[in-house]
Scaffold this motif. Structure first.
Motif, PDB file in Angstrom:
ATOM      1  N   SER A 186       0.832  -1.197   0.000  1.00  0.00           N
ATOM      2  CA  SER A 186       0.000   0.000   0.000  1.00  0.00           C
ATOM      3  C   SER A 186       0.867   1.248   0.000  1.00  0.00           C
ATOM      4  CB  SER A 186      -0.905   0.005   1.251  1.00  0.00           C
ATOM      5  OG  SER A 186      -1.492   1.271   1.438  1.00  0.00           O
ATOM      6  N   ALA A 187       0.412   2.271  -0.725  1.00  0.00           N
ATOM      7  CA  ALA A 187       1.111   3.561  -0.703  1.00  0.00           C
ATOM      8  C   ALA A 187       1.025   4.191   0.682  1.00  0.00           C
ATOM      9  CB  ALA A 187       0.515   4.495  -1.749  1.00  0.00           C
ATOM     10  N   ALA A 188       0.016   3.800   1.456  1.00  0.00           N
ATOM     11  CA  ALA A 188      -0.141   4.344   2.805  1.00  0.00           C
ATOM     12  C   ALA A 188       0.969   3.865   3.739  1.00  0.00           C
ATOM     13  CB  ALA A 188      -1.507   3.950   3.367  1.00  0.00           C
ATOM     14  N   ASP A 189       1.655   2.781   3.365  1.00  0.00           N
ATOM     15  CA  ASP A 189       2.736   2.254   4.208  1.00  0.00           C
ATOM     16  C   ASP A 189       4.031   3.040   4.029  1.00  0.00           C
ATOM     17  OD1 ASP A 189       1.030   0.271   5.070  1.00  0.00           O
ATOM     18  OD2 ASP A 189       1.705  -1.178   3.566  1.00  0.00           O
ATOM     19  N   LEU A 190       4.106   3.874   2.999  1.00  0.00           N
ATOM     20  CA  LEU A 190       5.343   4.594   2.698  1.00  0.00           C
ATOM     21  C   LEU A 190       5.432   5.883   3.500  1.00  0.00           C
ATOM     22  CD1 LEU A 190       5.358   4.229  -1.201  1.00  0.00           C
ATOM     23  CD2 LEU A 190       6.816   2.991   0.419  1.00  0.00           C
ATOM     24  N   THR A 191       6.561   6.071   4.177  1.00  0.00           N
ATOM     25  CA  THR A 191       6.820   7.362   4.807  1.00  0.00           C
ATOM     26  C   THR A 191       7.334   8.325   3.735  1.00  0.00           C
ATOM     27  OG1 THR A 191       9.126   6.841   5.287  1.00  0.00           O
ATOM     28  CG2 THR A 191       7.480   6.170   6.933  1.00  0.00           C
ATOM     29  N   ARG A 192       7.462   9.593   4.109  1.00  0.00           N
ATOM     30  CA  ARG A 192       8.005  10.571   3.160  1.00  0.00           C
ATOM     31  C   ARG A 192       9.422  10.164   2.746  1.00  0.00           C
ATOM     32  NH1 ARG A 192      11.340  14.864   3.460  1.00  0.00           N
ATOM     33  NH2 ARG A 192      11.029  16.598   1.977  1.00  0.00           N
TER      34      ARG A 192
ATOM     35  N   HIS B  60      -8.822  -1.409  -4.465  1.00  0.00           N
ATOM     36  CA  HIS B  60      -8.081  -0.987  -3.275  1.00  0.00           C
ATOM     37  C   HIS B  60      -6.910  -0.074  -3.588  1.00  0.00           C
ATOM     38  CE1 HIS B  60      -5.209  -2.158   0.186  1.00  0.00           C
ATOM     39  NE2 HIS B  60      -5.979  -1.167   0.574  1.00  0.00           N
ATOM     40  N   GLU B  61      -5.795  -0.642  -4.119  1.00  0.00           N
ATOM     41  CA  GLU B  61      -4.596   0.181  -4.298  1.00  0.00           C
ATOM     42  C   GLU B  61      -3.762  -0.258  -5.503  1.00  0.00           C
ATOM     43  OE1 GLU B  61      -2.199   2.227  -1.970  1.00  0.00           O
ATOM     44  OE2 GLU B  61      -3.208   1.981  -0.041  1.00  0.00           O
ATOM     45  N   HIS B  62      -2.938   0.639  -5.962  1.00  0.00           N
ATOM     46  CA  HIS B  62      -1.991   0.389  -7.049  1.00  0.00           C
ATOM     47  C   HIS B  62      -0.763   1.264  -6.762  1.00  0.00           C
ATOM     48  CE1 HIS B  62      -0.332  -0.725 -10.761  1.00  0.00           C
ATOM     49  NE2 HIS B  62      -1.291  -0.405 -11.603  1.00  0.00           N
ATOM     50  N   PRO B  63       0.044   0.876  -5.770  1.00  0.00           N
ATOM     51  CA  PRO B  63       1.089   1.785  -5.285  1.00  0.00           C
ATOM     52  C   PRO B  63       2.165   2.158  -6.301  1.00  0.00           C
ATOM     53  CG  PRO B  63       1.281  -0.397  -4.277  1.00  0.00           C
ATOM     54  CD  PRO B  63      -0.029  -0.366  -4.990  1.00  0.00           C
TER      55      PRO B  63
END
Length: 333
Positions: A7-13, A133-136
């Motif tokens: 998930s892109a939500a798992d990536l920090t800046r 759902h997602e496509h990071p």
């Protein structure tokens, strides 16, 4: 750097910038006569696609081969899956064959997360799109393209940039991954769609919502048009294609209302005449082809960091360097 990319939500800046900066380094390969690195020599990557795909599957395959990986393409059609084999049994089979990473696209939202959380596979899992759902990696290549146009340079983010995403938000995994990643990178995201194509609970998402495309165009730095996903619709979400195009399509008149520096994007495949006119799709401000090229660099970067263990951005700027290993936090060992 984490082990999986689900998930892109798992990536920090910092994670996101590391991937984008690494992709910037690896993009230099495209200009070389020999577009190959030895990073993944001897490693096996399986492309496990349960849904049809042209761009994403080909892009991953090119990226894997440029890193010298052994590539296995697995399609559900004509395989044991069509005979009723479960995801678990498929995963166990791939593990037995020694897969070091699995790139998975699945029609069910959450399938890559289930694979990553299980002990069926010991390698990395990369989400290539799961249901709605997602496509990071699509979001990463979109952010890479935006950064090149709006704030070029390694180590830079998209702080203060205003991104407008238009169309079928309800069924779009691209929109979901983009809103997570772009806000992590400091951008302001606005969704524009018919009320019937806006997800329930969107007020809890880190974005604004508008139903009036004309009003948001003058303040937009990047305008992303989405495909209307009729294959996921079980009812009529708007009266006619002509009505949708009149209110939410992008034509030359609307393009002229964007600031001069603004770019037009589309994750593809485009439906010309409905979401976007041929005049706009073929204009120099449309980055669709550039997005496809950037997708290879970004997917190389993801594979490089998850499997290759090399670190960029700390002086190790040679993409051929593979002797630098990292731990789970991304620190060099």
């Amino acid at each position: 750097m984490m082990r999986h990319l689900v998930s892109a939500a798992d990536l920090t800046r910092d994670d996101a910038l590391l991937i984008l900066d690494t992709a910037e380094e690896l993009a230099q390969l495209s200009g070389r006569a020999v577009k190959k690195l030895p990073t993944l020599r001897g490693r096996t990557v399986v492309n496990l696609f349960f849904e049809d795909s042209t761009r994403t599957k080909t892009s991953f395959e090119v990226a894997e081969k440029r890193l010298s990986a052994d590539v296995i393409n697995f399609s559900a059609k004509g395989s044991s899956v069509s005979k009723g084999e479960s995801l678990k049994d498929t995963a166990l089979t791939l593990q037995a064959m020694g897969a070091d990473a699995v790139v998975i696209r699945h029609h069910a939202s959450g399938a890559p997360a289930r694979l990553a959380q299980s002990d069926w596979l010991h390698g990395s899992v990369i989400n290539a799109g799961d249901g709605t759902h997602e496509h990071p990696t699509q979001a990463l290549l979109d952010a890479f393209t935006m950064r090149r146009h709006l704030n070029a340079g390694t180590g830079r983010d998209l702080a203060g940039r205003r991104i407008t995403i238009v169309g079928d938000i309800l069924h779009s995994r691209v929109a979901r991954s983009n809103v997570h990643l772009l806000t992590t990178l400091g951008a302001q995201v606005t969704f524009v769609a018919p009320p019937t194509l806006v997800p329930i609970g969107i007020e809890n998402w880190p974005c604004e919502v508008s139903y009036d495309l004309e009003s948001v165009l003058p303040g937009t730095d990047a305008l992303m048009m989405l495909r209307v996903q009729r294959e996921r619709m079980n009812a009529a979400f708007f009266p006619t294609e002509r009505e949708y195009s009149r209110r939410y399509g992008l034509d030359g008149a609307r393009l002229a209302k964007l600031p001069e520096h603004a770019i037009v994007m589309h994750p593809g495949p485009m439906v010309r005449g409905m979401e976007i006119t041929a005049e706009v799709a073929d204009s120099p401000r449309c980055t669709v082809v550039e997005q496809v090229a950037n997708g290879v660099s970004v997917r190389m970067a993801v594979l490089y960091l998850l499997l290759g263990g090399a670190v960029f951005g700390d002086g190790a700027t040679d993409p051929a360097r593979t002797d630098v290993r990292t731990d789970s936090s991304g620190a060099a060992l």
